[in-house]
Enzyme design. Structure first.
Site, PDB file in Angstrom:
ATOM      1  N   GLY A 137       0.752  -1.289   0.260  1.00  0.00           N
ATOM      2  CA  GLY A 137       0.188  -0.039   0.063  1.00  0.00           C
ATOM      3  C   GLY A 137       0.816   1.352   0.029  1.00  0.00           C
ATOM      4  O   GLY A 137       2.079   1.263  -0.204  1.00  0.00           O
ATOM      5  N   ASN A 138       0.098   2.241   0.084  1.00  0.00           N
ATOM      6  CA  ASN A 138       0.963   3.537   0.370  1.00  0.00           C
ATOM      7  C   ASN A 138       0.312   4.671   1.342  1.00  0.00           C
ATOM      8  O   ASN A 138      -0.814   4.128   1.758  1.00  0.00           O
ATOM      9  CB  ASN A 138       0.897   4.273  -0.943  1.00  0.00           C
ATOM     10  N   ARG A 139       0.957   5.498   1.580  1.00  0.00           N
ATOM     11  CA  ARG A 139       0.541   6.487   2.633  1.00  0.00           C
ATOM     12  C   ARG A 139      -0.676   7.520   2.303  1.00  0.00           C
ATOM     13  O   ARG A 139      -0.675   8.459   3.015  1.00  0.00           O
ATOM     14  CB  ARG A 139       1.682   7.105   3.341  1.00  0.00           C
ATOM     15  N   SER A 140      -0.997   7.557   1.207  1.00  0.00           N
ATOM     16  CA  SER A 140      -2.167   8.705   0.829  1.00  0.00           C
ATOM     17  C   SER A 140      -3.205   8.714   1.686  1.00  0.00           C
ATOM     18  O   SER A 140      -3.860   7.479   1.949  1.00  0.00           O
ATOM     19  CB  SER A 140      -2.695   8.336  -0.612  1.00  0.00           C
TER      20      SER A 140
END
Ligand code: CTP
Length: 426
Positions: free
Chosen positions: A213-216
């Site tokens: 995933g990512n931190r958006s």
């Protein structure tokens, strides 16, 4: 600065009690609020409550304090009128210009932005008469918030719930901010437009318990969706893993992965005037999804995870526009040489505008604030100083609006069908 004057119109539905919360939010945030209920609204919440919470006298009809000409003055003086809840009857009266009580008179004399937050049973909302009244009001520039879906009065559930007070408040706040900024030219400029916004970060599953995933956080995409709704657009928000409640007046499609996000964005983009890709889309996904949890092995080794490329949605919609003249906006988060990378990315992706953020402390991920430069394919750069994500959202729509084709998508040719995407073989 003078307190913004808000008229809170309340018509006769059970959701009238929720308007007390909206009133409290408006007054606590520095607005001078006059409540104008209908006679039927007082069956649900009494005049004493409205008067005590607003600090103003409350009347439903035009025959009190006649010397003050209230049927004209209240509407004329308002910076914003919000009707919450707006019943089917109230929408009909407003659409037809009837003026048989103080609220309907106020609606006819107001020259400021007007917001309706409808609440009624699903059948009433879906009735062609109501739908035509809503379309008439929207065509004239009123913002009619889509009702929420959920529990209605009694045992019924469906579309027709009044959106949460916090959400209606956000719509009002955005409209008032914009009104203040544009000094008079506050007519919602996205009326009749359909816009698509993607928000959040995709998650690419590895096994039933893990993902890449990512931190958006999705906050910038939500700000874009809210502001577009406040400017009168029909908004489809495709959100991935944000956990943020659905904004009022926005159609929300929930997705998880990049492939799902692509499918939802392309579907919504088929008749859209503009598409804004604010989502952080994973460029890669695991080549294989393990059906069972990947376990540690006794030899102390670690698995090698093979990745494959995800589709580049922004590049795809830019290269193959569903409608001629559709405006496409991308986002880019860069860590160094921000402008050079941004310009190169704008060219490579083929979009019309690219919002370039520098990723760093306090900036971008999870924060309420943002700082950016909006690069345009025609060469213009618009720096956006550090500030609330709503302000950046307003500037993005300010730049999109003049680039929109002259005929809204809904009034012209039908959308095209796209071929199914096949992920590139690696
Ligand atoms: N985007 C997309 N599909 C992807 C990846 C990104 O549509 N598979 C969109 C994002 O929504 C954003 C823009 O492309 O609007 C920029 O994404 P970014 O990941 O920064 O661009 P990349 O092409 O991945 O560039 P790089 O890897 O060089 O940073």
């Amino acid at each position: 600065m003078a307190q913004p004057k808000v008229v809170l119109g309340v018509s006769g539905g059970i959701a009238a009690y929720k308007a007390c919360e909206l009133l409290r939010r408006l007054t606590e945030s520095g607005h001078d609020v006059r409540v104008v209920p209908t006679e039927s609204a007082l069956h649900f919440v009494g005049a004493a409550t409205w008067s005590a919470l607003s600090g103003h006298p409350v009347s439903t009809e035009v025959w009190e304090s006649v010397h003050e000409v209230p049927h004209v003055r209240i509407g004329q003086a308002a910076d914003l009128v919000v009707v919450a809840p707006a019943t089917a009857d109230m929408l009909a009266k407003a659409a037809h210009g009837l003026a048989d009580d103080l609220l309907t008179n106020t609606l006819l004399t107001a020259r400021c932005p007007v917001v309706f937050a409808p609440a009624m049973h699903t059948e009433m909302w879906e009735h062609p008469a109501t739908q035509e009244n809503v379309a008439t009001l929207r065509r004239r520039g009123a913002v009619v918030i889509e009702p929420a879906v959920g529990r209605l009065t009694g045992v019924d559930t469906g579309k027709g719930r009044l959106p949460e007070a916090a959400e209606i408040f956000e719509v009002c706040r955005n409209i008032l901010n914009r009104h203040g900024r544009t000094a008079g030219a506050a007519a919602p400029d996205l009326v009749g437009r359909h816009v698509v916004v993607s928000a959040g970060g995709t998650r690419e599953p590895l096994d039933p318990v893990r993902y890449l995933g990512n931190r958006s956080s999705g906050k910038q995409g939500y700000a874009l969706a809210r502001v577009a709704a406040a400017r009168g657009a029909r908004v489809t928000l495709v959100e991935a893993n944000t956990g943020i409640p659905d904004p009022a007046g926005v159609d929300v499609v929930h997705v998880g992965t990049a492939v799902q996000l692509r499918e939802a964005v392309l579907k919504a983009a088929a008749d859209a005037d503009a598409v804004v890709m604010a989502a952080a889309v994973a460029d890669f996904r695991p080549a294989v999804y393990a059906q069972g949890k990947i376990k540690k092995t006794d030899d102390g080794g670690a698995p090698t995870i093979e990745l494959v490329r995800n589709p580049d949605i922004l590049a795809e919609i830019s290269a193959d526009r569903a409608l001629p003249g559709q405006v496409v906006v991308g986002f880019a988060a860069e860590t160094d040489d921000v402008l050079a990378h941004g310009r190169e990315k704008l060219r490579r992706k083929g979009c019309d505008l690219l919002v370039v953020n520098e990723v760093g402390e306090r900036k971008t991920f999870g924060s309420e604030e943002n700082e950016a430069v909006v690069l345009a394919a025609d060469g213009a750069d618009t720096p956006v100083p550090y500030g609330p994500k709503e302000v950046l959202a307003e500037i993005v729509w300010d730049l999109v609006a003049p680039r929109l084709r002259s005929v809204p998508a809904n009034d012209s040719e039908k959308s095209v069908t796209r071929p199914d995407f096949t992920a590139p073989a690696e």
